[in-house]
Scaffold this motif. Structure first.
Motif, PDB file in Angstrom:
ATOM      1  N   UNK A 199      33.183 173.843   0.634  1.00 41.85           N
ATOM      2  CA  UNK A 199      34.592 173.403   0.461  1.00 41.85           C
ATOM      3  C   UNK A 199      34.489 172.962  -1.091  1.00 41.85           C
ATOM      4  N   UNK A 200      35.652 171.804  -1.002  1.00 42.59           N
ATOM      5  CA  UNK A 200      36.002 171.287  -2.495  1.00 42.59           C
ATOM      6  C   UNK A 200      35.241 169.989  -2.722  1.00 42.59           C
ATOM      7  N   UNK A 201      34.525 169.601  -1.455  1.00 42.27           N
ATOM      8  CA  UNK A 201      33.984 168.267  -1.703  1.00 42.27           C
ATOM      9  C   UNK A 201      32.564 168.246  -2.159  1.00 42.27           C
ATOM     10  N   UNK A 202      32.013 167.417  -2.995  1.00 41.76           N
ATOM     11  CA  UNK A 202      30.502 167.220  -3.079  1.00 41.76           C
ATOM     12  C   UNK A 202      29.939 166.363  -1.915  1.00 41.76           C
ATOM     13  N   UNK A 203      28.825 166.542  -1.437  1.00 42.84           N
ATOM     14  CA  UNK A 203      28.321 165.826  -0.270  1.00 42.84           C
ATOM     15  C   UNK A 203      27.277 164.781  -0.270  1.00 42.84           C
ATOM     16  N   UNK A 204      27.371 163.623   0.348  1.00 40.03           N
ATOM     17  CA  UNK A 204      26.710 162.724   0.242  1.00 40.03           C
ATOM     18  C   UNK A 204      25.750 162.937   1.977  1.00 40.03           C
ATOM     19  N   UNK A 205      24.468 162.021   1.747  1.00 45.80           N
ATOM     20  CA  UNK A 205      23.727 162.016   3.128  1.00 45.80           C
ATOM     21  C   UNK A 205      23.298 160.753   3.252  1.00 45.80           C
ATOM     22  N   UNK A 206      23.021 160.429   4.278  1.00 49.10           N
ATOM     23  CA  UNK A 206      22.425 158.962   4.763  1.00 49.10           C
ATOM     24  C   UNK A 206      21.808 158.847   5.962  1.00 49.10           C
ATOM     25  N   UNK A 207      20.632 158.350   6.128  1.00 43.58           N
ATOM     26  CA  UNK A 207      20.254 158.551   7.481  1.00 43.58           C
ATOM     27  C   UNK A 207      20.569 156.880   8.166  1.00 43.58           C
ATOM     28  N   UNK A 212      21.895 170.849  -0.609  1.00 45.10           N
ATOM     29  CA  UNK A 212      22.955 170.375  -1.629  1.00 45.10           C
ATOM     30  C   UNK A 212      23.605 169.208  -1.112  1.00 45.10           C
ATOM     31  N   UNK A 213      23.207 168.019  -1.580  1.00 45.34           N
ATOM     32  CA  UNK A 213      23.656 166.867  -0.984  1.00 45.34           C
ATOM     33  C   UNK A 213      22.920 165.716  -1.898  1.00 45.34           C
ATOM     34  N   UNK A 214      23.653 164.587  -2.032  1.00 44.70           N
ATOM     35  CA  UNK A 214      23.014 163.689  -2.658  1.00 44.70           C
ATOM     36  C   UNK A 214      22.761 162.250  -1.743  1.00 44.70           C
ATOM     37  N   UNK A 215      21.650 161.560  -1.747  1.00 41.63           N
ATOM     38  CA  UNK A 215      21.102 160.675  -0.879  1.00 41.63           C
ATOM     39  C   UNK A 215      21.830 159.318  -1.179  1.00 41.63           C
ATOM     40  N   UNK A 216      22.531 158.955  -0.029  1.00 40.45           N
ATOM     41  CA  UNK A 216      23.232 157.572  -0.209  1.00 40.45           C
ATOM     42  C   UNK A 216      24.295 157.501  -1.087  1.00 40.45           C
ATOM     43  N   UNK A 217      25.020 158.723  -1.514  1.00 42.45           N
ATOM     44  CA  UNK A 217      26.151 158.463  -2.315  1.00 42.45           C
ATOM     45  C   UNK A 217      27.479 157.802  -1.901  1.00 42.45           C
ATOM     46  N   UNK A 218      28.328 157.576  -2.513  1.00 45.98           N
ATOM     47  CA  UNK A 218      29.536 156.694  -2.042  1.00 45.98           C
ATOM     48  C   UNK A 218      30.278 157.654  -1.194  1.00 45.98           C
ATOM     49  N   UNK A 219      30.984 157.054  -0.367  1.00 46.26           N
ATOM     50  CA  UNK A 219      31.946 158.121   0.499  1.00 46.26           C
ATOM     51  C   UNK A 219      33.215 158.277  -0.485  1.00 46.26           C
ATOM     52  N   UNK A 220      33.701 159.548  -0.345  1.00 45.78           N
ATOM     53  CA  UNK A 220      34.967 159.929  -1.122  1.00 45.78           C
ATOM     54  C   UNK A 220      35.942 159.038  -0.450  1.00 45.78           C
ATOM     55  N   UNK A 221      36.897 158.617  -1.445  1.00 49.28           N
ATOM     56  CA  UNK A 221      37.992 157.749  -0.782  1.00 49.28           C
ATOM     57  C   UNK A 221      39.116 159.013  -0.726  1.00 49.28           C
TER      58      UNK A 221
END
Length: 423
Positions: free
Chosen positions: A40-48, A116-125
């Motif tokens: 989809x259109x969003x970049x992806x963050x991931x956190x544990x 394809x994700x970025x660890x602990x990225x900011x959540x998209x408002x």
């Protein structure tokens, strides 16, 4: 000489093209991927996240049918739409193991794979909150078993939480009784915990849409999600469990006609059951499935030799008459219609064959299965959780055999059935 120069130039261009070619990562769309498999259109963050379900019965240390209580810690990986600098790479490395804890023939072997994700990225408002999807793996498995799907859904505007079910993962596999009694409560607890405004889940405060939730389960995860959605276990299965567990009554709260059976969580709008285990073992009866009223999408291989097809998954689909339901069947597929593709490490000589066959299908390219799953699950969840008009993706193929969303000549080996709820 001119011919040699042209050949040299061609080789240089070929090498440059190969160097610039994008590396294939689990979940990437193949050339024949159906339409909605694309990210989809969003970049992806991931956190544990870490959740603790306190004062749960410890069946592994039960004696004479009585179990002490313990705090059940659950690790949950969450993927979500994220704010990421365009200059930052979105490649991530996940740490996993193959093998099974306690099995000397299948020792734990660490390996890594990319996503394809970025660890602990900011959540998209966003002006709108994101629906929640909770994912439950099989026995044994892990929260990283279906990253092709979890990342994909997050890129489309979902918050996706995948559970490491304690005593049911590659790293800590224990007696099967723990999985049988804990799978449904684990899923329900994580649904509740993700909606919390305290602790680790507070990160998603204001961004998570608790009024529109789905649960996705594979194999024993399917066993769990159907129960959470109202498919109580049968009395016959409960009797068998008591004999199997030395007289324990711990399954009883999950069984039909028990006043302790909990209602369907508020806000649960969709269920995806991938190769759900149990029907051939009398886990459900036609009567106990009457409580399943949440729209449910089943996925199965018609040669499934773990969960069974005709008397297993297909029978659940046919008997759950009080819910709208769909069944996607892969012809000549067995049980592994849900996981990531096999890692390269699983192909090394000398390993137990099942390290490869924990993921692979004998007659299907796993990457192809992944793309098809992404397509149909996206259509189903967008329809049920977001109100998007994707119902036409479930229509019958046209007179030329073309299926909406599929490229010509590619809708092969698949059967899609659907039934509306009885009144």
């Amino acid at each position: 000489m001119k011919t040699l120069n042209k050949l040299f130039t061609f080789l240089i261009m070929l090498l440059v093209g190969m160097a610039n070619a994008q590396e294939f990562v689990y979940g990437d769309a193949l050339p024949d991927a159906p339409e909605l498999a694309a990210r989809g259109q969003h970049k992806v963050g991931v956190r544990t996240l870490q959740f603790i379900h306190k004062n749960q019965p410890d069946i592994l240390n039960a004696k004479d049918g009585k179990a002490p209580l313990y705090d059940r810690d659950l690790t949950v990986e969450v993927w979500y739409p994220a704010e990421i600098d365009p200059n930052d790479t979105d490649l991530i490395t996940y740490n996993e193991v193959m093998g099974t804890a306690g099995d000397t023939t299948r020792p734990l072997i660490p390996f890594t794979f990319k996503g394809r994700a970025t660890r602990n990225a900011r959540i998209k408002s966003s002006n709108e909150s994101y629906p929640l999807v909770v994912v439950s793996h099989g026995y044994v498995g892990s929260r990283y078993l279906m990253t092709y799907l979890t990342e994909n859904l997050a890129s489309k505007g979902y918050i996706v939480a995948a559970i490491d079910h304690k005593e049911s993962t590659f790293r800590d596999a224990a007696n099967f009784t723990s999985t049988l009694i804990n799978r449904s409560p684990d899923i329900r607890f994580v649904l509740e915990s993700m909606r919390s405004t305290e602790g680790d889940a507070a990160f998603f405060k204001g961004s998570l849409d608790a009024d529109n939730m789905a649960i996705v389960g594979y194999s024993m995860g399917g066993y769990g999600v159907l129960n959470v959605a109202g498919g109580a276990y049968s009395k016959a299965f409960n009797q068998g469990f008591k004999q199997f567990s030395g007289g324990s009554d711990l399954l009883s709260p999950l069984v039909e006609d028990n006043p302790e059976f909990k209602p369907v969580p508020e806000g649960l709008k969709a269920v995806v059951a991938m190769a759900p285990w149990g029907k051939e073992r009398m886990v459900w009866s036609a009567e106990s499935l009457r409580g399943l009223k949440v729209p449910t999408f089943f996925l199965a291989g018609d040669q499934d030799d773990i969960s069974g097809y005709e008397k297993g998954i297909k029978a659940i689909y046919e008997e759950a008459v009080f819910t709208e339901r769909f069944l996607l069947t892969y012809a000549n597929a067995r049980h592994n219609i849900a996981p990531n593709p096999p890692p390269a490490e699983a192909m090394q000589p000398g390993l137990h064959f099942d390290e490869y066959y924990r993921y692979a299908e004998p007659n299907w390219d796993q990457r192809r299965i992944n793309n098809i799953n992404q397509h149909f699950i996206t259509a189903f969840l967008d329809w049920k959780l977001k109100g998007v008009d994707t119902q036409s993706y479930f229509a019958e193929p046209d007179e030329k055999g073309l299926m909406k969303g599929f490229k010509p000549r590619t809708f092969l080996g698949l059967t899609l059935r659907q039934n509306h709820a009885s009144k």
